[in-house]
Every structure is written in C-alpha cells, then in structure tokens.
Enzyme design. Sequence first.
Site, short mmCIF file in Angstrom:
data_model
loop_
_atom_site.label_atom_id
_atom_site.label_comp_id
_atom_site.label_asym_id
_atom_site.label_seq_id
_atom_site.Cartn_x
_atom_site.Cartn_y
_atom_site.Cartn_z
N PHE A 169 13.07 60.32 31.19
CA PHE A 169 12.75 60.28 32.61
C PHE A 169 13.75 61.10 33.41
O PHE A 169 14.85 61.41 32.95
CB PHE A 169 12.74 58.82 33.12
CG PHE A 169 14.08 58.15 33.06
CD1 PHE A 169 14.94 58.17 34.15
CD2 PHE A 169 14.49 57.47 31.91
CE1 PHE A 169 16.18 57.55 34.09
CE2 PHE A 169 15.73 56.84 31.85
CZ PHE A 169 16.57 56.88 32.94
N CYS A 170 13.32 61.49 34.62
CA CYS A 170 14.18 62.24 35.53
C CYS A 170 13.71 61.91 36.95
O CYS A 170 12.85 61.06 37.15
CB CYS A 170 14.14 63.73 35.24
SG CYS A 170 12.47 64.44 35.30
N THR A 171 14.25 62.59 37.95
CA THR A 171 13.98 62.23 39.34
C THR A 171 12.50 62.34 39.69
O THR A 171 11.89 61.39 40.18
CB THR A 171 14.81 63.11 40.29
OG1 THR A 171 16.19 63.04 39.92
CG2 THR A 171 14.65 62.64 41.73
N GLY A 187 10.15 64.32 37.54
CA GLY A 187 9.33 64.62 36.38
C GLY A 187 9.49 66.02 35.82
O GLY A 187 9.13 66.27 34.66
N ILE A 242 11.27 59.01 38.52
CA ILE A 242 11.84 57.82 39.13
C ILE A 242 11.24 57.58 40.51
O ILE A 242 10.96 56.43 40.90
CB ILE A 242 13.37 57.95 39.24
CG1 ILE A 242 13.99 58.15 37.86
CG2 ILE A 242 13.98 56.72 39.91
CD1 ILE A 242 15.40 58.72 37.91
#
Length: 302
Positions: A174-176, A178, A203
């Site tokens: 996951f990341c901020t 995508g 997120i």
Amino acid sequence: MFTIAALYHFTRFDDPAALRGPLLQLCEAEGISGTLLLAREGVNGTIAGPRAGIELVLAHLRGLPGCAGLEHKESQSAEQPFRRLKVRVKKEIVTMGQPDVDPLAKVGHYVEPEAWNALIQSPDVAVIDTRNDYEVAIGTFQGAIDPETASFRDFPKWWEENKARFHNKKIAMFCTGGIRCEKSTNYLIGQGVEEVYHLKGGILKYLEEVPESESTWDGDCFVFDGRVSVGHGLREGPHELCYACRRPILPEDMKRDDYEHGVSCRYCVGETTVADKERFRERQKQIALAEARGDKHMRFLD
C-alpha cells in the site's frame, strides 16, 4: 472551500511536452494550484482550486490519449493547500529508477478498501508499506512492515536484501494514493512473486471509506500539500511541516529548544551544518519580507 483532487493514470504519451502548454494555460485560467507531472508513462499529481475549475481540468485530462478512465480522489480544504502551480515534464511520474518496470503490462491484484482488513490479517500475507520512512513514522497499518527507505528508488535494493523473509508468502502493498504500488507490484511480479496485492486507491481511499471503528490504520497519513497530514474521514491532522527538512512534526515538537522555524527541528537539527542553518535563516528573512509585501508566491509548501 477548495476542492483537492489527487490523481494518476498510466498510459503512453508519445510527446508529453506537447501536452504541457494547454494544460498549464487551463490551470492558470481556472485558478488552480498544485503539481501535475507528465511523462511518457502517464500523468500524476495533486491540484486544488474552485470546484468548477477542478472539474474542467479533470475533463481536459480525461480527454488526453488513453486517459478516459482516469480516476481521482477528492477532498476539501478551507484554505488553498498549495501556494503555486507547477506543470512539469519528467522522465517518470513516480520515480523508481527501474526501466523494465511497466505497470501497463501487469500489476498486482487490486483490493477494495472494504476487503483490505481481511486480507492483511491473514497469517499467510506479509504487508509492506512502500512509502518513505518519514511518512511511515506518523501512521501505518497494524502489522505492516516498514522498509525504512528514504526514497522510492531504495525499494528494489531493500527487496533484494530482504526477499528471503517472504518465501511462500502473499504480498500486500500500500501507499498514499496507489501510484507507487502500480510500479512496486509490477516489480515484484517481475522478481517472481506469484501473489501480489495492493490497496486500490491507497490509504486515502481507505481512510475515506472505512469507518474508524472498523479501521486497522494507526496514526495519520502524510500528504504532500498544506494540510501535511489527514486522518479518518480525510480530516486534517495535527501535523505541521518543518521547512528545513520537510518532515512532519507535531505542535509539541515546535516547543522544543531544538526547533527554529524554517531552520531546524528535532529530526534535522543534527543533520545540517552551522553554515546551512545560517542560510536557512536568511531564507526565512526573505520569505518574511515577501509576505510583508503581499507576495504569496514566496510562501510555498510544495
């Protein structure tokens, strides 16, 4: 209220430089601030402005070659979170430094926010946070692995050194918003990992859609605009930005002896020289003078 739109889309632009001028002109005409990056691999950015202007820019972007399916994540702010506009042509829209990585070829399995908790709580799944170390420090998912990378370029090296830890594991990333996972999941597939998943919308989408009472997220999410951080429901978080090192800090950090506005904070006070700090102090004087003249362009956060 200002509308904030975070977006990215991978496609193939033959001449991204030719797209810059019309996009810049439209943003300027509609009072849009923020950053948009164009590259041969697509477009990425976060912008803010009046809703009507944001909708026009989004419509323009969706009219570009291969961008009809461009999605965006939207939030609101009482103040303009960016102090200027940047529309730039880059080599990559998110820099990983791996020329063989191609998200258009194949990426991991998308997982909707409502299904994320069940996936990451499975014992045969390893959850990896692909963001930078200072972002992870203020919030992440319960049980997530922090690679402690200073930049996204460091991720392939970290994987090579740690991949044995994940033998026979499914990988969830996951990341901020995508975009990093589009590249990191393609990279892992290329490294022979058979089951790779990533959080669709990142997120930000999770915090927007999953009720806090059901959430497995702890802390706040760093964002690259004047809000600095957001929490559940995308409510603005408590963090400020250290203008010396660009790390997020809390109000209590600003009361410490090692904090000097625009010069140092608890994290960077030992990282810069006396000469650096003098240079930062002079910069702050110039910013203060510019603000006194009403030149808001000196007060940028991006």
